[in-house]
Structures are given as C-alpha cells and as structure tokens.
Design an enzyme around this catalytic site. Structure first.
Site, PDB file in Angstrom:
ATOM      1  CG  HIS A 130      -1.570   1.319   1.552  1.00  9.02           C
ATOM      2  ND1 HIS A 130      -3.080   1.581   1.124  1.00  9.02           N
ATOM      3  CD2 HIS A 130      -1.088   2.429   1.986  1.00  9.02           C
ATOM      4  CE1 HIS A 130      -3.258   2.782   1.274  1.00  9.02           C
ATOM      5  NE2 HIS A 130      -2.297   3.375   2.253  1.00  9.02           N
ATOM      6  CD  GLU A 131       1.946   3.315   3.771  1.00 10.98           C
ATOM      7  OE1 GLU A 131       2.172   4.458   3.214  1.00 10.98           O
ATOM      8  OE2 GLU A 131       0.880   3.245   4.270  1.00 10.98           O
ATOM      9  CG  HIS A 134       0.289   6.327  -0.704  1.00  6.58           C
ATOM     10  ND1 HIS A 134      -0.757   6.950  -1.122  1.00  6.58           N
ATOM     11  CD2 HIS A 134      -0.088   5.572   0.588  1.00  6.58           C
ATOM     12  CE1 HIS A 134      -1.977   6.754  -0.217  1.00  6.58           C
ATOM     13  NE2 HIS A 134      -1.627   6.091   0.752  1.00  6.58           N
ATOM     14  CD  GLU A 204      -4.712   6.638   2.582  1.00  5.98           C
ATOM     15  OE1 GLU A 204      -4.649   5.368   2.815  1.00  5.98           O
ATOM     16  OE2 GLU A 204      -3.759   7.136   2.213  1.00  5.98           O
TER      17      GLU A 204
END
Length: 291
Positions: A130-131, A134, A204
């Site tokens: 997930h990071e 980003h 998100e």
C-alpha cells in the site's frame, strides 16, 4: 478518474489560496499569495520527507538491522518496478505506517514497532505494498503540497481576522473591505480542510487497489487494515496528536475521536476499504476468510 479528480482538487486548493489573497489584499495580495505559495511548496518539495521522519523519530534500517522488513520492501519494490526506498522504523506502540518523499527515487517507507509486533509477515507485505502504491502514484508529493497550501490558508485566515478586527475598512487594496477579510477568516480554512480531506480519501482507495496488485493478495491488506484499525483505536499516537496535519500520511488514521466517512475525515471508513479489497479478491479467484 482518480488522477483527474486529484488534479481538480489541487487546482481548487490553489485557487482558494489565491482568491483568499485577493480578498485580503486585492491585486497586491494576489501576487503575494502566489509568491508565498511558490516559496512554501519549494521548501516542502525538498524537505518534507526529512521533516516528517524527524518529527516521528524514525530511524533508518537496512538488511542487517531489520532483515525481515527490509526483505519484504525489497521484494515488493521489485514487483512494483520501483527503486528500493529507504526503510525506517518508528518506536511507537500504535500499529501504523506511512510513505514520504518527493518522487520514487527519493522515497522512504516507515513502519511503527507496534505494526511489526502485531502483524504477520503477509500482513506487513500488504501494508508495505500500500505504501509503495503511494510512492508509485506520487501521492506523497501531492499530499505534501496540499497540506502546505492548507497551512498557508490557515495563516492567511489569521491575518484576515486580525485585519478585520483592527483595519477592516474598504479600500482599493481590499476589494470587499472588512467583509472580505471576515469571509477569508471564517470560510477559507473550512473550504481548505474539505478539499484536503477529499484528496486524501480518494488517494487511499487507489493505494489500496494498487497495493493489492503489487503484493498479489488483496486479503493480506484487508486483514492488516482490520487489525491496524483496532490497534490505532486502542493505542494513542502522541506524536500524531501533536501534529494532526500529518494524519493523512498514515495508512490508518492515527488520531482518536475519528468520525464517519464524511467531509471531515482524512481516511475512508475502514469497512468500505475492506469490502473493496474483498470484492477484488473474489474477482481474482482468491477464497478463504483472508485468502
């Protein structure tokens, strides 16, 4: 659509700041607001990652000092086609994580000790994916610019309130006089917060989707989110409470007293995020409680 929406929201934030400058100081205020925004964003572009990591006391680790985490990030970065980011650990009991950096070549990912102690290796992989999403989307830069402009609008609102109280009279330098200054003081911070939160929530959802693709298991991330949300509810993050403007950087909201999925939340409702990941897993043919 996600990128178009983010671009529109960023344009709205910049336009709001310039409009506020015009209402407070007319043409001169508009020019000053523009120059001030350029200066603040330039500083944030080069220094935001250092500031955030220092704020949370993050320490950089490598394959020797944190072999498990470093190996997970290296494998996922390769899957995502990204350069290996710097890896940090934060001594904090609240399970959480964030990414920062102006671009993929200067990126960093950070996880708290609470996260590493709570999650399985598969769940840690889901979070780090997930990071990295980003990072790949350059969300860290987008959110830094948004937060910087929001902070500048807050400063301008304070100035407008002072102007309305002590110098609020009509003039060529203030198109609406005291009324304009009051409008900026009362409405600009509210509008800026709404735009900032909208950008954060949209990013998100996209990072969840791409992160699930990077690790290949949407339910690893879904399981991690469920456990992280409970952990963040139970354990206070004092550093985040002291710096609420950074809350949007974390994978789950680190602040207590969180509200519903509305205009004033930095993160979508956890139930919505998990449900999207479960549907994604079903579409990929993955079965079981968490895959």
């Amino acid at each position: 659509m996600g990128y178009a929406r983010t671009a529109l929201l960023l344009a709205a934030m910049t336009g709001l700041f310039l409009a506020a400058g015009w209402l407070v100081g007319g043409q001169n205020g508009l020019i000053i607001a523009f120059l001030f925004a350029l200066a603040m964003n330039g500083f944030a572009y080069w220094n935001s990652d250092k500031m955030v990591l220092s704020m949370y006391g993050a320490r950089q680790v490598d394959a020797a000092t944190a072999p498990r985490l470093h190996a997970i990030v290296a494998r996922l970065a390769d899957n995502a086609g990204l350069p290996m980011p710097r890896v940090y650990i934060i001594e904090n009991a609240q399970p959480n994580a964030f990414a920062t950096g102006r671009n993929p070549d200067n990126a960093a990912v950070a996880a708290t000790t609470g996260l590493l102690n709570l999650l399985s290796e598969e769940e840690v992989a889901g979070v780090m994916a997930h990071e990295l999403a980003h990072v790949r989307n350059r969300d860290t830069l987008v959110m830094t610019i948004t937060a910087t402009i929001a902070g500048a609008i807050g400063m301008l609102a304070n100035f407008a309130m002072f102007s309305a109280m002590f110098g609020g009279r009509d003039s060529r330098d203030n198109p609406l006089g005291g009324i304009g200054a009051l409008l900026v003081a009362l409405l600009a911070p509210l509008a800026a917060a709404m735009v900032q939160f909208a950008i954060s929530r949209s990013r998100e959802y996209e990072a969840d989707r791409i992160g699930a693709e990077i690790c290949g298991r949407p339910l690893w991330l879904a399981s991690a989110l469920a456990r992280l949300s409970k952990g963040a509810d139970a354990i206070e993050n004092r550093a985040a409470e002291a710096n609420p403007a950074t809350a949007h950087l974390f994978i789950v909201n680190p602040l207590h007293g969180r509200a519903m999925d509305g205009l004033f939340t930095t993160h979508p409702r956890m139930e919505n995020r998990i449900e999207r990941l479960r549907r994604m897993a079903t579409e990929m043919g993955q079965i079981g409680p968490w895959g």
